[in-house]
Design a protein around this motif. Sequence first.
Motif, PDB file in Angstrom:
ATOM      1  N   VAL A  35       0.837  -1.199   0.000  1.00  0.00           N
ATOM      2  CA  VAL A  35       0.000   0.000   0.000  1.00  0.00           C
ATOM      3  C   VAL A  35       0.871   1.248   0.000  1.00  0.00           C
ATOM      4  CG1 VAL A  35      -1.759   1.264   1.276  1.00  0.00           C
ATOM      5  CG2 VAL A  35      -1.868  -1.230   1.151  1.00  0.00           C
ATOM      6  N   PHE A  36       1.910   1.243   0.809  1.00  0.00           N
ATOM      7  CA  PHE A  36       2.839   2.373   0.848  1.00  0.00           C
ATOM      8  C   PHE A  36       3.363   2.695  -0.548  1.00  0.00           C
ATOM      9  CE2 PHE A  36       7.427   3.408   0.929  1.00  0.00           C
ATOM     10  CZ  PHE A  36       7.356   4.713   1.414  1.00  0.00           C
ATOM     11  N   ALA A  37       3.715   1.679  -1.328  1.00  0.00           N
ATOM     12  CA  ALA A  37       4.266   1.911  -2.660  1.00  0.00           C
ATOM     13  C   ALA A  37       3.283   2.671  -3.545  1.00  0.00           C
ATOM     14  CB  ALA A  37       4.639   0.580  -3.307  1.00  0.00           C
ATOM     15  N   GLU A  38       2.007   2.317  -3.478  1.00  0.00           N
ATOM     16  CA  GLU A  38       1.010   2.993  -4.308  1.00  0.00           C
ATOM     17  C   GLU A  38       0.734   4.412  -3.822  1.00  0.00           C
ATOM     18  OE1 GLU A  38      -0.420   2.013  -7.132  1.00  0.00           O
ATOM     19  OE2 GLU A  38       0.794   0.182  -7.110  1.00  0.00           O
ATOM     20  N   VAL A  39       0.663   4.600  -2.505  1.00  0.00           N
ATOM     21  CA  VAL A  39       0.422   5.945  -1.974  1.00  0.00           C
ATOM     22  C   VAL A  39       1.615   6.847  -2.258  1.00  0.00           C
ATOM     23  CG1 VAL A  39      -0.143   7.288   0.084  1.00  0.00           C
ATOM     24  CG2 VAL A  39      -1.122   5.004  -0.205  1.00  0.00           C
ATOM     25  N   LEU A  40       2.814   6.303  -2.186  1.00  0.00           N
ATOM     26  CA  LEU A  40       4.017   7.074  -2.501  1.00  0.00           C
ATOM     27  C   LEU A  40       3.995   7.550  -3.949  1.00  0.00           C
ATOM     28  CD1 LEU A  40       6.865   8.091  -1.744  1.00  0.00           C
ATOM     29  CD2 LEU A  40       7.735   5.830  -2.365  1.00  0.00           C
ATOM     30  N   ALA A  46       4.871  13.971  -0.374  1.00  0.00           N
ATOM     31  CA  ALA A  46       4.493  13.902   1.041  1.00  0.00           C
ATOM     32  C   ALA A  46       5.641  13.404   1.904  1.00  0.00           C
ATOM     33  CB  ALA A  46       3.281  12.991   1.211  1.00  0.00           C
ATOM     34  N   ARG A  47       5.501  13.672   3.195  1.00  0.00           N
ATOM     35  CA  ARG A  47       6.375  13.058   4.196  1.00  0.00           C
ATOM     36  C   ARG A  47       5.702  11.762   4.634  1.00  0.00           C
ATOM     37  NH1 ARG A  47       5.906  18.476   5.607  1.00  0.00           N
ATOM     38  NH2 ARG A  47       7.825  19.681   5.306  1.00  0.00           N
ATOM     39  N   PHE A  48       6.466  10.676   4.665  1.00  0.00           N
ATOM     40  CA  PHE A  48       5.885   9.379   4.957  1.00  0.00           C
ATOM     41  C   PHE A  48       6.501   8.749   6.197  1.00  0.00           C
ATOM     42  CE2 PHE A  48       4.542   9.634   0.550  1.00  0.00           C
ATOM     43  CZ  PHE A  48       3.296   9.000   0.581  1.00  0.00           C
ATOM     44  N   VAL A  49       5.628   8.143   6.991  1.00  0.00           N
ATOM     45  CA  VAL A  49       6.047   7.261   8.072  1.00  0.00           C
ATOM     46  C   VAL A  49       5.358   5.921   7.837  1.00  0.00           C
ATOM     47  CG1 VAL A  49       6.075   6.832  10.555  1.00  0.00           C
ATOM     48  CG2 VAL A  49       6.280   9.186   9.692  1.00  0.00           C
ATOM     49  N   TYR A  50       6.154   4.870   7.730  1.00  0.00           N
ATOM     50  CA  TYR A  50       5.601   3.523   7.632  1.00  0.00           C
ATOM     51  C   TYR A  50       5.783   2.855   8.989  1.00  0.00           C
ATOM     52  CZ  TYR A  50       4.590  -1.227   6.364  1.00  0.00           C
ATOM     53  OH  TYR A  50       4.021  -2.471   6.318  1.00  0.00           O
ATOM     54  N   ALA A 233      -4.778   4.311  -2.650  1.00  0.00           N
ATOM     55  CA  ALA A 233      -4.019   5.499  -3.052  1.00  0.00           C
ATOM     56  C   ALA A 233      -4.937   6.557  -3.655  1.00  0.00           C
ATOM     57  CB  ALA A 233      -2.924   5.114  -4.038  1.00  0.00           C
ATOM     58  N   ARG A 234      -5.905   6.121  -4.451  1.00  0.00           N
ATOM     59  CA  ARG A 234      -6.853   7.084  -5.026  1.00  0.00           C
ATOM     60  C   ARG A 234      -7.661   7.772  -3.928  1.00  0.00           C
ATOM     61  NH1 ARG A 234      -7.318   2.900  -8.893  1.00  0.00           N
ATOM     62  NH2 ARG A 234      -9.260   2.110  -7.971  1.00  0.00           N
ATOM     63  N   ARG A 235      -8.039   7.024  -2.899  1.00  0.00           N
ATOM     64  CA  ARG A 235      -8.812   7.627  -1.812  1.00  0.00           C
ATOM     65  C   ARG A 235      -7.973   8.634  -1.039  1.00  0.00           C
ATOM     66  NH1 ARG A 235     -13.151   9.975  -0.611  1.00  0.00           N
ATOM     67  NH2 ARG A 235     -13.740   9.871   1.598  1.00  0.00           N
ATOM     68  N   VAL A 236      -6.698   8.367  -0.866  1.00  0.00           N
ATOM     69  CA  VAL A 236      -5.812   9.324  -0.206  1.00  0.00           C
ATOM     70  C   VAL A 236      -5.777  10.637  -0.978  1.00  0.00           C
ATOM     71  CG1 VAL A 236      -3.396   9.806   0.379  1.00  0.00           C
ATOM     72  CG2 VAL A 236      -4.390   7.581   0.947  1.00  0.00           C
ATOM     73  N   VAL A 237      -5.683  10.549  -2.300  1.00  0.00           N
ATOM     74  CA  VAL A 237      -5.663  11.766  -3.123  1.00  0.00           C
ATOM     75  C   VAL A 237      -6.997  12.496  -3.034  1.00  0.00           C
ATOM     76  CG1 VAL A 237      -5.501  12.619  -5.501  1.00  0.00           C
ATOM     77  CG2 VAL A 237      -3.871  10.913  -4.662  1.00  0.00           C
ATOM     78  N   GLY A 275      12.049   2.512  -0.755  1.00  0.00           N
ATOM     79  CA  GLY A 275      11.925   3.921  -0.417  1.00  0.00           C
ATOM     80  C   GLY A 275      11.907   4.215   1.060  1.00  0.00           C
ATOM     81  N   LEU A 276      12.397   3.275   1.881  1.00  0.00           N
ATOM     82  CA  LEU A 276      12.408   3.455   3.337  1.00  0.00           C
ATOM     83  C   LEU A 276      13.819   3.217   3.872  1.00  0.00           C
ATOM     84  CD1 LEU A 276       9.087   1.545   4.009  1.00  0.00           C
ATOM     85  CD2 LEU A 276       9.471   3.953   4.600  1.00  0.00           C
ATOM     86  N   PRO A 277      14.729   4.153   3.628  1.00  0.00           N
ATOM     87  CA  PRO A 277      16.114   3.949   4.065  1.00  0.00           C
ATOM     88  C   PRO A 277      16.340   4.214   5.547  1.00  0.00           C
ATOM     89  CG  PRO A 277      15.911   6.052   2.945  1.00  0.00           C
ATOM     90  CD  PRO A 277      14.573   5.381   2.827  1.00  0.00           C
ATOM     91  N   ARG A 278      15.412   4.930   6.186  1.00  0.00           N
ATOM     92  CA  ARG A 278      15.555   5.256   7.610  1.00  0.00           C
ATOM     93  C   ARG A 278      14.681   4.326   8.446  1.00  0.00           C
ATOM     94  NH1 ARG A 278      13.014  10.605   7.970  1.00  0.00           N
ATOM     95  NH2 ARG A 278      13.731  10.618  10.127  1.00  0.00           N
ATOM     96  N   ILE A 279      15.257   3.775   9.512  1.00  0.00           N
ATOM     97  CA  ILE A 279      14.544   2.828  10.357  1.00  0.00           C
ATOM     98  C   ILE A 279      14.700   3.238  11.816  1.00  0.00           C
ATOM     99  CG2 ILE A 279      14.374   0.422  11.117  1.00  0.00           C
ATOM    100  CD1 ILE A 279      15.571  -0.369   8.385  1.00  0.00           C
TER     101      ILE A 279
END
Length: 289
Positions: A35-40, A46-50, A233-237, A275-279
């Motif tokens: 889901v993250f991949a599609e929303v991204l 956007a700023r993302f937190v997974y 992702a469409r609903r987020v937009v 796309g999540l290099p920070r943990i």
Amino acid sequence: MRIDLLAGTVYRPAVMTPRVPTILVFDSGLGGLTVFAEVLKARPDARFVYAADDAGFPYGRLNEDVLVARVLAVMERLVSLHAPDLVVIACNTASTLVLPALRQRFAVPFVGTVPAVKPAAAVSRSRRISVLATPGTVARDYTQDLVRTYAGDCQVTLVGSRHLAAYAEAELTGRPVADTDIMAEIAPCFVAEDGGRTDAIALACTHYPLLRDRFDRLAPWPVAWIDPAPAIARRVVQLLGGPLAVHEGEEDALAVFTSGAGMTAALCAALSARGLPRIDIEAMPLSTA
């Protein structure tokens, strides 16, 4: 009465501002990466937190009261720390059970994930579809209601897999799973009888699309695999608006785990590639007391 988990309930339309939004994508584990991949892709600015509540994984083993309390407690911490403008619950189990309580507790909009019964029925020509989910999602009244409402003219096979979510997690952490094990989980989805056969399968757990290539290779015949992530992702937009043209992603997306017990070099590499290099580890041990 069925609640539309994707649509939200009482939120006013989002007011666009010059600043980019913070979007929190939440799951019990790694399935929400699909889901993250599609929303991204939909909101690359956007700023993302997974957030993965891996201390509670898998949610299907928790009774309903414990699960509701757990998700509320974890979300309390996450909302306090990251102040998201919108939260995506990228988990069918949590969405079908906890969303009403989340919406009552927090002012932030929530977008949920539901079994994609309606789109599976829409694309099926044979009128034979399957819903591949966790046992808990298969048993939920919400799922049964979706089938009655949107697939009343279809022969629907509900398949509750006990192991696929864990298999997807194992693959990402560098522990390959045998084809025979995966095939044993998906085989009940493929039904051939009376001259027709299954032609659409709803993937009703966000972990399952992580294994999509394996499904395609192992399937006894071609089917349409229905992934809910693009609709989410469409609903987020719809709620936040489209990306701001003058902005690009200003900082790397952050992955947060509540235990980090399964963190391996292979998983870190997989997260970075997605796309999540920070943990970060936000320790929240599971208590069932």
